[in-house]
Design a protein around this motif. Structure first.
Motif, PDB file in Angstrom:
ATOM      1  N   ALA A 195      21.592 -28.407 -28.199  1.00 51.77           N
ATOM      2  CA  ALA A 195      20.649 -27.311 -28.430  1.00 51.77           C
ATOM      3  C   ALA A 195      21.246 -26.351 -29.447  1.00 51.77           C
ATOM      4  O   ALA A 195      22.401 -25.939 -29.316  1.00 51.77           O
ATOM      5  N   ILE A 196      20.467 -26.037 -30.484  1.00 48.21           N
ATOM      6  CA  ILE A 196      20.866 -25.073 -31.498  1.00 48.21           C
ATOM      7  C   ILE A 196      19.833 -23.951 -31.499  1.00 48.21           C
ATOM      8  O   ILE A 196      18.633 -24.214 -31.601  1.00 48.21           O
ATOM      9  N   SER A 197      20.289 -22.714 -31.392  1.00 43.59           N
ATOM     10  CA  SER A 197      19.381 -21.569 -31.344  1.00 43.59           C
ATOM     11  C   SER A 197      19.804 -20.505 -32.340  1.00 43.59           C
ATOM     12  O   SER A 197      20.995 -20.202 -32.468  1.00 43.59           O
ATOM     13  N   ILE A 198      18.833 -19.983 -33.063  1.00 42.05           N
ATOM     14  CA  ILE A 198      19.032 -18.768 -33.850  1.00 42.05           C
ATOM     15  C   ILE A 198      18.083 -17.727 -33.255  1.00 42.05           C
ATOM     16  O   ILE A 198      16.866 -17.848 -33.376  1.00 42.05           O
ATOM     17  N   GLU A 199      18.672 -16.743 -32.597  1.00 42.84           N
ATOM     18  CA  GLU A 199      17.844 -15.747 -31.916  1.00 42.84           C
ATOM     19  C   GLU A 199      17.324 -14.693 -32.881  1.00 42.84           C
ATOM     20  O   GLU A 199      16.166 -14.285 -32.800  1.00 42.84           O
ATOM     21  N   GLN A 200      18.177 -14.249 -33.782  1.00 43.06           N
ATOM     22  CA  GLN A 200      17.737 -13.222 -34.712  1.00 43.06           C
ATOM     23  C   GLN A 200      18.609 -13.227 -35.959  1.00 43.06           C
ATOM     24  O   GLN A 200      19.745 -13.699 -35.940  1.00 43.06           O
ATOM     25  N   PHE A 201      18.032 -12.713 -37.022  1.00 42.40           N
ATOM     26  CA  PHE A 201      18.772 -12.565 -38.276  1.00 42.40           C
ATOM     27  C   PHE A 201      18.352 -11.255 -38.917  1.00 42.40           C
ATOM     28  O   PHE A 201      17.159 -10.987 -39.081  1.00 42.40           O
ATOM     29  N   THR A 202      19.320 -10.435 -39.239  1.00 50.00           N
ATOM     30  CA  THR A 202      19.063  -9.169 -39.896  1.00 50.00           C
ATOM     31  C   THR A 202      19.589  -9.263 -41.319  1.00 50.00           C
ATOM     32  O   THR A 202      20.798  -9.442 -41.519  1.00 50.00           O
ATOM     33  N   PRO A 203      18.713  -9.169 -42.306  1.00 52.14           N
ATOM     34  CA  PRO A 203      19.181  -9.302 -43.692  1.00 52.14           C
ATOM     35  C   PRO A 203      19.998  -8.090 -44.122  1.00 52.14           C
ATOM     36  O   PRO A 203      19.936  -7.031 -43.490  1.00 52.14           O
ATOM     37  N   PRO A 204      20.758  -8.226 -45.189  1.00 52.83           N
ATOM     38  CA  PRO A 204      21.530  -7.080 -45.669  1.00 52.83           C
ATOM     39  C   PRO A 204      20.608  -5.961 -46.132  1.00 52.83           C
ATOM     40  O   PRO A 204      19.501  -6.199 -46.609  1.00 52.83           O
ATOM     41  N   SER A 205      21.069  -4.734 -45.976  1.00 49.68           N
ATOM     42  CA  SER A 205      20.286  -3.567 -46.366  1.00 49.68           C
ATOM     43  C   SER A 205      21.246  -2.447 -46.735  1.00 49.68           C
ATOM     44  O   SER A 205      22.464  -2.550 -46.516  1.00 49.68           O
ATOM     45  N   PRO A 206      20.721  -1.349 -47.284  1.00 51.47           N
ATOM     46  CA  PRO A 206      21.599  -0.211 -47.594  1.00 51.47           C
ATOM     47  C   PRO A 206      22.313   0.343 -46.371  1.00 51.47           C
ATOM     48  O   PRO A 206      23.352   0.994 -46.483  1.00 51.47           O
ATOM     49  N   ASP A 207      21.738   0.058 -45.171  1.00 52.02           N
ATOM     50  CA  ASP A 207      22.339   0.578 -43.945  1.00 52.02           C
ATOM     51  C   ASP A 207      23.471  -0.289 -43.411  1.00 52.02           C
ATOM     52  O   ASP A 207      24.206   0.128 -42.510  1.00 52.02           O
ATOM     53  N   GLU A 250       5.716 -37.893 -22.195  1.00 53.38           N
ATOM     54  CA  GLU A 250       6.310 -38.407 -20.963  1.00 53.38           C
ATOM     55  C   GLU A 250       7.829 -38.299 -20.968  1.00 53.38           C
ATOM     56  O   GLU A 250       8.443 -37.915 -19.971  1.00 53.38           O
ATOM     57  N   ARG A 251       8.460 -38.669 -22.077  1.00 53.41           N
ATOM     58  CA  ARG A 251       9.923 -38.597 -22.191  1.00 53.41           C
ATOM     59  C   ARG A 251      10.246 -37.937 -23.523  1.00 53.41           C
ATOM     60  O   ARG A 251      10.180 -38.561 -24.564  1.00 53.41           O
ATOM     61  N   ARG A 252      10.621 -36.656 -23.461  1.00 55.49           N
ATOM     62  CA  ARG A 252      10.821 -35.899 -24.687  1.00 55.49           C
ATOM     63  C   ARG A 252      12.176 -36.213 -25.306  1.00 55.49           C
ATOM     64  O   ARG A 252      13.204 -36.226 -24.640  1.00 55.49           O
ATOM     65  N   SER A 253      12.158 -36.429 -26.631  1.00 60.91           N
ATOM     66  CA  SER A 253      13.390 -36.674 -27.379  1.00 60.91           C
ATOM     67  C   SER A 253      13.891 -35.407 -28.053  1.00 60.91           C
ATOM     68  O   SER A 253      15.049 -35.027 -27.908  1.00 60.91           O
ATOM     69  N   THR A 254      13.016 -34.755 -28.810  1.00 60.44           N
ATOM     70  CA  THR A 254      13.416 -33.540 -29.519  1.00 60.44           C
ATOM     71  C   THR A 254      12.326 -32.490 -29.436  1.00 60.44           C
ATOM     72  O   THR A 254      11.141 -32.802 -29.270  1.00 60.44           O
ATOM     73  N   LEU A 255      12.734 -31.249 -29.582  1.00 56.67           N
ATOM     74  CA  LEU A 255      11.806 -30.124 -29.666  1.00 56.67           C
ATOM     75  C   LEU A 255      12.349 -29.165 -30.714  1.00 56.67           C
ATOM     76  O   LEU A 255      13.531 -28.802 -30.685  1.00 56.67           O
ATOM     77  N   VAL A 256      11.495 -28.778 -31.655  1.00 58.26           N
ATOM     78  CA  VAL A 256      11.891 -27.869 -32.726  1.00 58.26           C
ATOM     79  C   VAL A 256      10.887 -26.728 -32.785  1.00 58.26           C
ATOM     80  O   VAL A 256       9.684 -26.950 -32.642  1.00 58.26           O
ATOM     81  N   ALA A 257      11.394 -25.520 -32.996  1.00 58.08           N
ATOM     82  CA  ALA A 257      10.521 -24.362 -33.138  1.00 58.08           C
ATOM     83  C   ALA A 257      11.047 -23.473 -34.250  1.00 58.08           C
ATOM     84  O   ALA A 257      12.258 -23.253 -34.362  1.00 58.08           O
ATOM     85  N   PHE A 258      10.132 -22.963 -35.056  1.00 58.88           N
ATOM     86  CA  PHE A 258      10.501 -22.070 -36.154  1.00 58.88           C
ATOM     87  C   PHE A 258       9.523 -20.911 -36.163  1.00 58.88           C
ATOM     88  O   PHE A 258       8.301 -21.106 -36.246  1.00 58.88           O
ATOM     89  N   ASN A 259      10.041 -19.692 -36.074  1.00 60.58           N
ATOM     90  CA  ASN A 259       9.211 -18.502 -36.055  1.00 60.58           C
ATOM     91  C   ASN A 259       8.894 -18.101 -37.487  1.00 60.58           C
ATOM     92  O   ASN A 259       9.628 -17.346 -38.122  1.00 60.58           O
ATOM     93  N   ALA A 260       7.797 -18.619 -37.998  1.00 66.26           N
ATOM     94  CA  ALA A 260       7.433 -18.378 -39.399  1.00 66.26           C
ATOM     95  C   ALA A 260       7.066 -16.929 -39.644  1.00 66.26           C
ATOM     96  O   ALA A 260       7.367 -16.372 -40.710  1.00 66.26           O
ATOM     97  N   GLN A 313       8.515 -11.911 -42.321  1.00 63.98           N
ATOM     98  CA  GLN A 313       8.844 -10.491 -42.232  1.00 63.98           C
ATOM     99  C   GLN A 313      10.216 -10.216 -42.847  1.00 63.98           C
ATOM    100  O   GLN A 313      10.410  -9.213 -43.547  1.00 63.98           O
ATOM    101  N   ILE A 314      11.178 -11.108 -42.594  1.00 62.82           N
ATOM    102  CA  ILE A 314      12.503 -10.967 -43.196  1.00 62.82           C
ATOM    103  C   ILE A 314      12.400 -11.051 -44.712  1.00 62.82           C
ATOM    104  O   ILE A 314      13.025 -10.278 -45.444  1.00 62.82           O
ATOM    105  N   MET A 315      11.597 -12.012 -45.184  1.00 63.66           N
ATOM    106  CA  MET A 315      11.433 -12.178 -46.626  1.00 63.66           C
ATOM    107  C   MET A 315      10.841 -10.922 -47.263  1.00 63.66           C
ATOM    108  O   MET A 315      11.228 -10.527 -48.376  1.00 63.66           O
TER     109      MET A 315
END
Length: 822
Positions: free
Chosen positions: A115-127, A236-246, A251-253
């Motif tokens: 299992a690989i998870s990316i929960e959040q990403f905050t891009p660089p900013s002046p702060d 019936e028998r799951r091999s993979t599951l992928v999710a991407f929060n577009a 919003q990041i872009m």
């Protein structure tokens, strides 16, 4: 370490792309692993989960599992994995110990629950700097010690002796930790969860603590987003599951300093991509075979490129397709609405360009006397079908496109106008087009034929207007085959899988494939390609023994038709493929004949890195092949004249008239074109200038634009100037004069695109000792690599960081330098 990291990236991308495309990762899957189930975080930017690979059982009722359990198939797959690993190791610039460690991790990633998870990403900013919260959980089982040893070895190799890591205690586990700009990076084995081994990696503020808390919580419920996807895409028998929060990615872009951001956002909004919320995929095994689903969820109804058609595909459409079709795809597409949508998208990004397009349509209407949209596109119905049928004794199957017609009288009138326009447009050309009409069984076949000195068509495109359809084929014979179908042939609509797809609600697309032909064709191509590939690899110093294919009896009994269905729902689009042969996209009609128009933008985005890589490799291979042909021509010329070709064809006063490229035409099977030149006239004389547009393919750049080709611009050039091979425009050198060695003396190179010249013009790169690489290269290619050919005929790729002294040495034929080529 660069080669090693590239190998790791290939595997990572394979997991990512394979899960989205339906490739058979983790097939058959292991039972659900509870620790992996708990690894998913409550929030999700990206998630990839794999059930791990189980040993296929021959006693299973699932045909795919029976296929994978066959002894011959297992032997073939095992040998393929072994030889692929050897290939990676031989091409990687890494010591054996590093290759062994990477091989251990690759095997674990492809076979163990993950299992690989990316929960959040905050891009660089002046702060502040960027930050990320991400994790990886791998169930190691009996491989725990080997995996831990491999990770520690690679970590020590990457960090070096002077940049060690700290040791931390988290939930009873002893982990290594390293400070990074993105937050602390933690990794290590976790023996305290259960008896089966677990290895974790986490990065970001408190990422490891949060992960360890989730893994230890045996009462943890499935996160809502994951539960929703599992319910939406049951299997019936799951091999993979992928999710991407577009939505979050968009919003990041929006927060990044992207060039022309407002225009880009306007295009995304006009296309409908701006309302895309999630892209998810699932693969697994059904009772009979395998299935894959791609789910696009939107904020509201899909619109723009993704908008639902006014009407889906009806059962009657499938009666067009013969029952023996090996591939077929039917979809609903309104060309008139598509044109309006394209104009809206262009206007959002570049109003001037959209205005030019509209102005062009108006000018065409004034010149042709009819409106493309009103009199042509609107006359075509939304029902489109493409099909392929095996032809008796034919090497290639017959291919046909069928389009519905709304307004036959108007279309028939436009059809006559278009035929006259085609014939008039070629009336004064060397190759003339004509349309021959053939009556057949109450219909009229229209065959496009070419006449002239050079035939322009290797096939005879043929079309026919029936009462409600336009049928287009690649030959009149195949058209007759379609028109003479047995009335009892109900078409592929009689297949239960197709009936099920349509009766569940009118889909936007249905693709059907009979993999028997595909598997047979792929096997035939494999047998032909193996000796060629083996020889090519050995020429590159790579020695592998590609395995032999299993017997047909080990494959064909398990093959069943595959079906891909695209269906619009209230808040999204579902793409579902089912079949028994785990060929991923190749096993379904949607993959072979093209994907749904509504899914194209997202799929293109997912495939872009691989497509670009493959395209670039193909382009580079084309250039190298062209250079090899040029060198063979030069050697043939030398055999006839006793000298290598001169830089130009000159007049009696040694004034250059035409390029060496023209002189090579007789040795490139272009004798007819060569005879058309007036060799005593300049390249830009009234007569010779007309031949610039007939540049042979060998001098064309694979990525050249239509305008560049019309202008005859080429980057295939030699290097001229004092001390070079082509120092004297009117006189070529003898082989005996090349004292530095033919294999170490440059002959032909790629010039910079801005230095492209008309191929007949006697102009090439002029060598400047102060700037040896001036004018040479291909900045459009990754790394700026460029192709170079040497006097002995060998061709290789050079990089722009080749030492200046080395490049100087290979330019001169008799400089006496000692050269070590990269």
């Amino acid at each position: 370490m660069v080669g090693v990291m590239e190998g790791v990236m290939v595997v990572a991308f394979s997991l990512f792309f394979g899960a989205f495309s339906g490739l058979p990762i983790a097939t058959p899957p292991l039972p659900p692993d509870q620790v992996i189930e708990r690894a998913a975080a409550d929030s999700c930017l990206f998630y990839f989960g794999s059930a791990g690979l189980a040993r296929p059982e021959a006693t299973s009722k699932n045909l795919t599992e029976q296929l994978l359990a066959d002894a011959e198939v297992r032997e073939f797959l095992g040998q393929t994995v072994t030889q692929t690993t050897r290939l990676l190791e031989q091409s990687a610039e890494a010591p054996p110990e590093t290759n062994a460690a990477i091989r251990t991790l690759i095997e674990a990633a492809l076979t163990r629950p993950l299992a690989i998870s990316i929960e959040q990403f905050t891009p660089p900013s002046p702060d502040g700097p960027p930050s990320v919260v991400a994790s990886l959980v791998l169930r190691t089982g009996k491989q725990n010690d080997a995996i831990e040893k491999a990770v520690d070895f690679l970590a020590d190799q990457a960090l070096g002796a002077d940049a060690g890591s700290d040791t931390v205690q988290v939930k009873g586990a002893t982990l290594r930790q390293l400070a990074t700009p993105l937050g602390p990076l933690s990794w290590g084995a976790v023996p305290s969860i259960d008896k089966d081994g677990t290895y974790v990696v986490a990065i970001g503020p408190r990422a490891i603590e949060s992960l360890m808390t989730r893994l230890a919580d045996t009462t943890r419920k499935t996160p809502a987003w994951k539960a929703d996807l599992e319910k939406r895409m049951p299997v019936e028998r799951r091999s993979t599951l992928v999710a991407f929060n577009a939505a979050e990615a968009l919003q990041i872009m929006r927060s990044l300093p992207v060039p022309d951001r407002e225009k880009l956002l306007a295009v995304l909004d006009a296309s409908g991509i701006a309302t895309l919320e999630t892209v998810s995929a699932s693969t697994g095994m059904t009772a009979e075979g395998v299935s894959s689903r791609l789910w696009l969820r939107f904020d509201g109804k899909p619109r723009g490129l993704f908008a639902a058609p006014a009407k889906g595909i009806e059962q009657r459409i499938f009666s067009r397709v013969p029952a023996d079709a090996i591939m077929a795809q039917a979809w609903s597409l309104d060309l008139s609405k598509s044109l309006a949508m394209v104009l809206d998208m262009v206007a959002a990004g570049d109003p001037d360009a959209a205005e030019e397009m509209r102005d062009g349509l108006l000018k065409f209407r004034a010149a042709a006397g009819f409106d493309v949209d009103t009199h042509l596109l609107k006359t075509l119905g939304p029902d489109w079908t493409i099909l392929s049928v095996p032809t008796p004794g034919g090497i290639m199957p017959g291919i046909a496109v069928i389009a519905g017609i709304r307004d036959r009288p108007t279309f028939a009138t436009m059809h006559k106008v278009l035929i006259k326009m085609v014939q008039a447009a070629t009336a004064e050309n060397d190759v003339k087009l004509s349309v021959r009409q053939i009556p057949y069984r109450g219909q009229t076949l229209f065959c496009l034929e070419a006449s002239g000195e050079e035939m322009a068509f290797p096939v005879t495109p043929t079309w026919c207007l029936t009462d409600d359809s336009l049928i287009v084929t690649i030959s009149p014979q195949f058209m007759k085959t379609l028109l003479s179908r047995d009335p009892s042939d109900r078409g592929i609509g009689s297949l239960p899988s197709v009936t099920k797809a349509v009766t569940a609600g009118e889909p936007s697309l249905v693709g059907v494939t009979d993999p028997v032909w595909i598997v047979g064709s792929l096997c035939g191509l494999y047998e032909i390609a193996v000796p060629v590939a083996r020889g090519a690899l050995r020429n590159q110093g790579i020695d592998i023994d590609l395995p032999q294919l299993p017997a047909a009896s080990a494959i064909m009994p398990y093959v069943r038709p595959s079906v891909t269905v695209v269906r619009h729902e209230a808040d999204g689009i579902m793409v579902e493929s089912t079949g028994t042969v785990p060929l991923g996209p190749l096993s379904a009609g949607g993959g072979v004949l093209g994907v749904s128009p509504v899914a194209t933008p997202v799929l293109v985005g997912l495939l872009l890195p691989a497509v670009q890589s493959v395209r670039e490799a193909a382009r580079r291979a084309t250039v190298m092949n062209n250079f090899s042909m040029v060198m063979r021509a030069m050697h043939m010329s030398e055999a006839m004249t006793g000298r290598m070709p001169s830089q130009a064809i000159c007049d009696k006063g040694d004034k250059p008239l035409l390029s060496w490229r023209v002189a090579m035409l007789p040795y490139l099977d272009e004798g007819t074109l060569y005879e058309k030149f007036r060799l005593d006239e300049s390249w830009d004389s009234e007569h010779n200038l007309k031949l610039v547009g007939r540049m042979p393919d060998v001098f064309k750049a694979p990525d050249a634009t239509a305008e560049q080709i019309r202008e005859g611009l080429t980057t295939v050039q030699v290097i001229t100037g004092p001390g070079t091979v082509f120092a004297t425009p009117s006189k070529g050198i003898r082989v005996s004069e090349v004292n530095d060695g033919m294999g170490y003396t440059l002959a032909v190179v790629e010039a910079l695109p801005e230095n492209a010249v008309p191929w007949t013009k006697p102009v090439d790169i002029t060598f400047d000792a102060k700037k040896p690489l001036a004018g040479v290269g291909n900045p459009q290619r990754q790394g700026g690599m460029f192709v170079a050919a040497f006097l002995d005929g060998h061709v290789q790729v050079l990089t722009p960081d080749i030492p200046a002294e080395t490049f100087k040495a290979i330019v001169t034929p008799s400089g006496g330098e000692v050269v070590e080529l990269p």
